[in-house]
Motif scaffolding. Structure first.
Motif, PDB file in Angstrom:
ATOM      1  N   VAL A  74     144.597 105.178 131.266  1.00  7.42           N
ATOM      2  CA  VAL A  74     143.301 105.861 131.304  1.00  7.42           C
ATOM      3  C   VAL A  74     142.220 104.818 131.537  1.00  7.42           C
ATOM      4  O   VAL A  74     142.184 103.787 130.868  1.00  7.42           O
ATOM      5  CB  VAL A  74     143.026 106.608 129.971  1.00  7.42           C
ATOM      6  CG1 VAL A  74     141.638 107.225 129.966  1.00  7.42           C
ATOM      7  CG2 VAL A  74     144.082 107.668 129.735  1.00  7.42           C
ATOM      8  N   PHE A  75     141.366 105.076 132.521  1.00  3.52           N
ATOM      9  CA  PHE A  75     140.211 104.227 132.777  1.00  3.52           C
ATOM     10  C   PHE A  75     138.972 104.946 132.271  1.00  3.52           C
ATOM     11  O   PHE A  75     138.867 106.163 132.348  1.00  3.52           O
ATOM     12  CB  PHE A  75     140.034 103.967 134.268  1.00  3.52           C
ATOM     13  CG  PHE A  75     140.952 102.919 134.838  1.00  3.52           C
ATOM     14  CD1 PHE A  75     141.994 102.386 134.111  1.00  3.52           C
ATOM     15  CD2 PHE A  75     140.765 102.463 136.124  1.00  3.52           C
ATOM     16  CE1 PHE A  75     142.833 101.425 134.633  1.00  3.52           C
ATOM     17  CE2 PHE A  75     141.597 101.498 136.656  1.00  3.52           C
ATOM     18  CZ  PHE A  75     142.625 100.977 135.920  1.00  3.52           C
ATOM     19  N   ARG A  85     124.168  99.660 137.230  1.00  2.50           N
ATOM     20  CA  ARG A  85     125.477  99.037 137.396  1.00  2.50           C
ATOM     21  C   ARG A  85     126.557  99.960 136.844  1.00  2.50           C
ATOM     22  O   ARG A  85     126.410 100.530 135.771  1.00  2.50           O
ATOM     23  CB  ARG A  85     125.517  97.695 136.686  1.00  2.50           C
ATOM     24  CG  ARG A  85     126.841  96.993 136.796  1.00  2.50           C
ATOM     25  CD  ARG A  85     126.847  95.625 136.192  1.00  2.50           C
ATOM     26  NE  ARG A  85     126.150  95.566 134.918  1.00  2.50           N
ATOM     27  CZ  ARG A  85     125.585  94.470 134.454  1.00  2.50           C
ATOM     28  NH1 ARG A  85     125.621  93.354 135.132  1.00  2.50           N
ATOM     29  NH2 ARG A  85     124.971  94.472 133.288  1.00  2.50           N
ATOM     30  N   ILE A  86     127.659 100.107 137.595  1.00  2.00           N
ATOM     31  CA  ILE A  86     128.787 100.923 137.171  1.00  2.00           C
ATOM     32  C   ILE A  86     129.798 100.012 136.496  1.00  2.00           C
ATOM     33  O   ILE A  86     130.084  98.922 136.987  1.00  2.00           O
ATOM     34  CB  ILE A  86     129.423 101.639 138.381  1.00  2.00           C
ATOM     35  CG1 ILE A  86     128.410 102.618 138.978  1.00  2.00           C
ATOM     36  CG2 ILE A  86     130.707 102.356 137.977  1.00  2.00           C
ATOM     37  CD1 ILE A  86     128.853 103.250 140.269  1.00  2.00           C
ATOM     38  N   GLU A  87     130.316 100.448 135.367  1.00  2.00           N
ATOM     39  CA  GLU A  87     131.310  99.667 134.643  1.00  2.00           C
ATOM     40  C   GLU A  87     132.570 100.504 134.468  1.00  2.00           C
ATOM     41  O   GLU A  87     132.510 101.665 134.087  1.00  2.00           O
ATOM     42  CB  GLU A  87     130.771  99.238 133.280  1.00  2.00           C
ATOM     43  CG  GLU A  87     129.600  98.285 133.389  1.00  2.00           C
ATOM     44  CD  GLU A  87     129.126  97.759 132.045  1.00  2.00           C
ATOM     45  OE1 GLU A  87     129.696  98.165 131.020  1.00  2.00           O
ATOM     46  OE2 GLU A  87     128.193  96.948 132.038  1.00  2.00           O
ATOM     47  N   ILE A  88     133.727  99.885 134.782  1.00  2.00           N
ATOM     48  CA  ILE A  88     135.026 100.542 134.641  1.00  2.00           C
ATOM     49  C   ILE A  88     135.898  99.645 133.780  1.00  2.00           C
ATOM     50  O   ILE A  88     135.962  98.440 133.995  1.00  2.00           O
ATOM     51  CB  ILE A  88     135.698 100.745 136.016  1.00  2.00           C
ATOM     52  CG1 ILE A  88     134.798 101.571 136.945  1.00  2.00           C
ATOM     53  CG2 ILE A  88     137.057 101.423 135.860  1.00  2.00           C
ATOM     54  CD1 ILE A  88     135.313 101.673 138.358  1.00  2.00           C
ATOM     55  N   SER A  89     136.558 100.246 132.800  1.00  2.00           N
ATOM     56  CA  SER A  89     137.470  99.476 131.960  1.00  2.00           C
ATOM     57  C   SER A  89     138.657 100.353 131.601  1.00  2.00           C
ATOM     58  O   SER A  89     138.592 101.575 131.676  1.00  2.00           O
ATOM     59  CB  SER A  89     136.763  98.987 130.689  1.00  2.00           C
ATOM     60  OG  SER A  89     136.363 100.084 129.899  1.00  2.00           O
ATOM     61  N   GLU A  90     139.727  99.695 131.227  1.00  2.00           N
ATOM     62  CA  GLU A  90     140.920 100.431 130.809  1.00  2.00           C
ATOM     63  C   GLU A  90     140.782 100.756 129.327  1.00  2.00           C
ATOM     64  O   GLU A  90     140.404  99.901 128.525  1.00  2.00           O
ATOM     65  CB  GLU A  90     142.172  99.601 131.064  1.00  2.00           C
ATOM     66  CG  GLU A  90     143.449 100.346 130.780  1.00  2.00           C
ATOM     67  CD  GLU A  90     144.677  99.566 131.170  1.00  2.00           C
ATOM     68  OE1 GLU A  90     145.739 100.171 131.211  1.00  2.00           O
ATOM     69  OE2 GLU A  90     144.574  98.350 131.429  1.00  2.00           O
ATOM     70  N   TYR A  91     141.103 101.974 128.949  1.00  2.00           N
ATOM     71  CA  TYR A  91     141.001 102.413 127.559  1.00  2.00           C
ATOM     72  C   TYR A  91     141.894 101.534 126.690  1.00  2.00           C
ATOM     73  O   TYR A  91     143.048 101.306 126.991  1.00  2.00           O
ATOM     74  CB  TYR A  91     141.428 103.876 127.444  1.00  2.00           C
ATOM     75  CG  TYR A  91     141.350 104.405 126.044  1.00  2.00           C
ATOM     76  CD1 TYR A  91     140.129 104.699 125.467  1.00  2.00           C
ATOM     77  CD2 TYR A  91     142.493 104.600 125.287  1.00  2.00           C
ATOM     78  CE1 TYR A  91     140.036 105.183 124.179  1.00  2.00           C
ATOM     79  CE2 TYR A  91     142.421 105.091 123.996  1.00  2.00           C
ATOM     80  CZ  TYR A  91     141.189 105.372 123.450  1.00  2.00           C
ATOM     81  OH  TYR A  91     141.104 105.852 122.169  1.00  2.00           O
ATOM     82  N   GLY A  92     141.341 101.010 125.621  1.00  2.00           N
ATOM     83  CA  GLY A  92     142.095 100.164 124.701  1.00  2.00           C
ATOM     84  C   GLY A  92     142.130  98.700 125.106  1.00  2.00           C
ATOM     85  O   GLY A  92     142.658  97.877 124.397  1.00  2.00           O
ATOM     86  N   ARG A  94     139.527  95.973 125.864  1.00  3.08           N
ATOM     87  CA  ARG A  94     138.113  95.600 125.914  1.00  3.08           C
ATOM     88  C   ARG A  94     137.878  94.285 126.643  1.00  3.08           C
ATOM     89  O   ARG A  94     136.757  93.932 126.926  1.00  3.08           O
ATOM     90  CB  ARG A  94     137.551  95.505 124.502  1.00  3.08           C
ATOM     91  CG  ARG A  94     137.530  96.818 123.782  1.00  3.08           C
ATOM     92  CD  ARG A  94     136.856  96.665 122.437  1.00  3.08           C
ATOM     93  NE  ARG A  94     136.714  97.945 121.794  1.00  3.08           N
ATOM     94  CZ  ARG A  94     135.629  98.694 121.869  1.00  3.08           C
ATOM     95  NH1 ARG A  94     134.597  98.281 122.553  1.00  3.08           N
ATOM     96  NH2 ARG A  94     135.575  99.853 121.251  1.00  3.08           N
ATOM     97  N   GLU A  95     138.946  93.563 126.935  1.00  2.00           N
ATOM     98  CA  GLU A  95     138.785  92.247 127.557  1.00  2.00           C
ATOM     99  C   GLU A  95     138.474  92.331 129.044  1.00  2.00           C
ATOM    100  O   GLU A  95     137.842  91.445 129.589  1.00  2.00           O
ATOM    101  CB  GLU A  95     140.054  91.415 127.348  1.00  2.00           C
ATOM    102  CG  GLU A  95     140.326  91.125 125.892  1.00  2.00           C
ATOM    103  CD  GLU A  95     141.661  90.448 125.681  1.00  2.00           C
ATOM    104  OE1 GLU A  95     142.297  90.062 126.667  1.00  2.00           O
ATOM    105  OE2 GLU A  95     142.054  90.313 124.515  1.00  2.00           O
ATOM    106  N   GLN A  96     138.953  93.364 129.716  1.00  2.00           N
ATOM    107  CA  GLN A  96     138.779  93.436 131.159  1.00  2.00           C
ATOM    108  C   GLN A  96     137.857  94.588 131.515  1.00  2.00           C
ATOM    109  O   GLN A  96     138.245  95.736 131.459  1.00  2.00           O
ATOM    110  CB  GLN A  96     140.128  93.595 131.849  1.00  2.00           C
ATOM    111  CG  GLN A  96     141.021  92.394 131.628  1.00  2.00           C
ATOM    112  CD  GLN A  96     142.281  92.478 132.455  1.00  2.00           C
ATOM    113  OE1 GLN A  96     142.433  93.329 133.295  1.00  2.00           O
ATOM    114  NE2 GLN A  96     143.169  91.536 132.219  1.00  2.00           N
ATOM    115  N   VAL A  97     136.641  94.251 131.879  1.00  2.87           N
ATOM    116  CA  VAL A  97     135.663  95.231 132.311  1.00  2.87           C
ATOM    117  C   VAL A  97     135.235  94.842 133.710  1.00  2.87           C
ATOM    118  O   VAL A  97     134.880  93.701 133.966  1.00  2.87           O
ATOM    119  CB  VAL A  97     134.435  95.264 131.374  1.00  2.87           C
ATOM    120  CG1 VAL A  97     133.381  96.206 131.902  1.00  2.87           C
ATOM    121  CG2 VAL A  97     134.847  95.643 129.969  1.00  2.87           C
ATOM    122  N   THR A  98     135.300  95.793 134.625  1.00  4.26           N
ATOM    123  CA  THR A  98     134.881  95.550 136.000  1.00  4.26           C
ATOM    124  C   THR A  98     133.487  96.114 136.170  1.00  4.26           C
ATOM    125  O   THR A  98     133.236  97.273 135.851  1.00  4.26           O
ATOM    126  CB  THR A  98     135.851  96.234 136.982  1.00  4.26           C
ATOM    127  OG1 THR A  98     137.155  95.726 136.750  1.00  4.26           O
ATOM    128  CG2 THR A  98     135.442  95.961 138.415  1.00  4.26           C
TER     129      THR A  98
END
Length: 144
Positions: A74-75, A85-92, A94-98
């Motif tokens: 889940v993203f 700015r749009i931010e996308i990250s993977e649920y759970g 927190r280290e990788q946010v695009t």
């Protein structure tokens, strides 16, 4: 000498069979592959008769392997209201946010919209206007 599977083309057919069998075995043991898909092997022999009592033999060995097993995640996606700015990250995770910056032209076109209701920017609490007490006259509200 009798013709057997092991001695066709000097053992080349048997060697290709063993290599294909090893491919299938590695595919079955690979944890990334779908464990329930059937694997297969096809051995084709083509006999082409020639004149003078000779036959040309062509052979090939093909494998049918399982593809990668299906996965899902889940993203989460959001947009910073101040910068656009749009931010996308993977649920759970927190280290990788695009972060995707909007085009420069988008900054010029964005005009601040006055809020319909005032709010506290620190807490996000909306300040509500005091409401009228008592019954509401819907005939008056419709004429406004």
């Amino acid at each position: 000498m009798a013709i057997t599977f092991d001695n066709i083309a000097g053992g080349e057919l048997a060697e290709k069979f063993k290599m294909a069998l090893a491919q299938i075995g590695r595919n079955i043991l690979d944890p990334n592959m779908d464990p329930e898909v059937a694997r297969g092997m096809t051995i084709n022999l083509k006999f082409k008769p020639k004149k003078a009592g000779t036959i040309d033999i062509e052979f090939d060995v093909k494998t049918k392997l399982a593809g990668f097993s299906k996965s899902d995640t889940v993203f989460l996606i959001g947009q910073d209201a101040r910068t656009g700015r749009i931010e996308i990250s993977e649920y759970g995770n927190r280290e990788q946010v695009t972060r995707i910056e909007p085009p420069a032209a988008a900054y010029a076109e964005v005009k601040p919209v006055p809020p319909v209701q005032a709010y506290d920017p620190d807490t996000g609490e909306i300040y509500e206007q005091p409401q009228q007490r008592g019954p509401i006259d819907l005939r008056q509200a419709a004429n406004k």
